[in-house]
Design an enzyme around this catalytic site. Sequence first.
Site, short mmCIF file in Angstrom:
data_model
loop_
_atom_site.label_atom_id
_atom_site.label_comp_id
_atom_site.label_asym_id
_atom_site.label_seq_id
_atom_site.Cartn_x
_atom_site.Cartn_y
_atom_site.Cartn_z
N ASN A 283 33.31 47.17 37.82
CA ASN A 283 33.00 46.99 36.41
C ASN A 283 32.10 45.77 36.31
O ASN A 283 32.56 44.64 36.49
CB ASN A 283 34.31 46.79 35.62
CG ASN A 283 34.07 46.44 34.17
OD1 ASN A 283 32.94 46.50 33.68
ND2 ASN A 283 35.13 46.06 33.47
N LYS B 266 30.71 44.63 33.74
CA LYS B 266 30.86 43.95 32.45
C LYS B 266 29.47 43.62 31.87
O LYS B 266 28.55 44.41 32.08
CB LYS B 266 31.75 42.70 32.60
CG LYS B 266 33.08 43.05 33.28
CD LYS B 266 34.11 41.96 33.20
CE LYS B 266 35.39 42.43 33.88
NZ LYS B 266 36.50 41.49 33.74
N HIS C 108 39.51 48.64 27.94
CA HIS C 108 39.59 47.41 28.74
C HIS C 108 40.14 46.29 27.86
O HIS C 108 39.85 46.24 26.65
CB HIS C 108 38.19 47.05 29.26
CG HIS C 108 38.23 45.97 30.30
ND1 HIS C 108 38.40 44.64 29.97
CD2 HIS C 108 38.18 46.02 31.64
CE1 HIS C 108 38.43 43.92 31.08
NE2 HIS C 108 38.30 44.73 32.11
N GLU D 268 39.29 43.36 27.48
CA GLU D 268 38.26 42.58 26.79
C GLU D 268 37.81 43.29 25.52
O GLU D 268 37.48 42.65 24.52
CB GLU D 268 37.08 42.30 27.75
CG GLU D 268 37.49 41.28 28.81
CD GLU D 268 36.77 41.38 30.14
OE1 GLU D 268 35.73 42.06 30.22
OE2 GLU D 268 37.27 40.77 31.12
N GLU E 221 45.63 46.52 34.58
CA GLU E 221 44.93 45.25 34.71
C GLU E 221 45.68 44.19 33.91
O GLU E 221 45.47 44.06 32.69
CB GLU E 221 43.50 45.37 34.16
CG GLU E 221 42.63 46.34 34.93
CD GLU E 221 41.15 45.97 34.83
OE1 GLU E 221 40.52 45.85 35.88
OE2 GLU E 221 40.65 45.79 33.71
N GLY F 168 39.69 37.74 36.29
CA GLY F 168 38.75 36.63 36.38
C GLY F 168 39.38 35.29 36.67
O GLY F 168 38.72 34.26 36.54
P1 13P Z 1 37.96 40.59 38.03
O1 13P Z 1 37.96 41.46 39.27
O2 13P Z 1 36.71 39.78 37.88
O3 13P Z 1 39.22 39.83 37.88
O4 13P Z 1 37.90 41.62 36.76
C1 13P Z 1 38.78 42.67 36.71
C2 13P Z 1 38.40 43.57 35.60
O5 13P Z 1 38.53 43.22 34.44
C3 13P Z 1 37.83 44.87 35.95
O6 13P Z 1 37.76 45.71 34.84
#
Ligand code: 13P
Length: 251
Positions: A12, A14, A98, A100, A168, A174
């Site tokens: 992903n 992002k 997600h 976010e 997740e 992150g």
């Molecule tokens: P990270 O691997 O950067 O922690 O992000 C995970 C994520 O949100 C994938 O959708």
Amino acid sequence: MAISRNALVAGNWKMNGVSASLAELKAIAEGVAGGAAGTAACAICLPATLLARGAEIAGQHLLVGGQDCSAETFGAHTGDLAAEMLRDSGASLVIVGHSERRADHGETNAVVRAKAEAAYRAGLTAIICVGETRPQRDAGDALEICGAQLEGSLPPGATPDNTVLAYEPVWAIGTGLVPTVDDVAAMHAFFRAQLKALLPHGGDALRILYGGSVKPDNAESLMRIDNVDGALIGGASLKAKDFLAIASVYA
Ligand code: 13P
């Protein structure tokens, strides 16, 4: 009886990636075509601006996907993207729900479910994300919270072909923090039981990914856990070397 599920290693990107980043995508595609992931399926969910070009670069062996879609089909929704548009640009899958998006855009379980249904209508596989916050885990509510998210976000028409679930934990995204192997195992076993109850004809075969700070050095221990059928990778998917190192767990 244990069922074998073909793993999915999905990146992903992002809100990262401009034209120059397609060199990394090309390197990922070449690695996957060269067998870096064995028989596991690999995908990168790109920013929509790179999707059409990315789909060409990805070729036959690497899938590309979107990161969100509208619940609507077409029409007066300025700035939104219909699942059909993603499909038309070369996407095979799309992430919905997600954390976010849930946090930044107030997406509820009902909205996420409607988006997954829009994905199905367009012929896309929906990667439906769920996960608890740190306070929710500390309060001992992680299973209950994630179970409610799954039940509310999963359309009744979900099948192992049109849906992938991604666990997740918000606090692992992150941050470099990951849950213990036991906690991941408990959550994925809980989802498996719930999927079997909700989808008597497909719940056993539907893939459940783990996401949240998956890196080359922890991928093997996470991917070996029962009912972990692949990874959803953020930061480490931006570099071909790291993505391919993670995917190579399945080689
Ligand atoms: P990270 O691997 O950067 O922690 O992000 C995970 C994520 O949100 C994938 O959708």
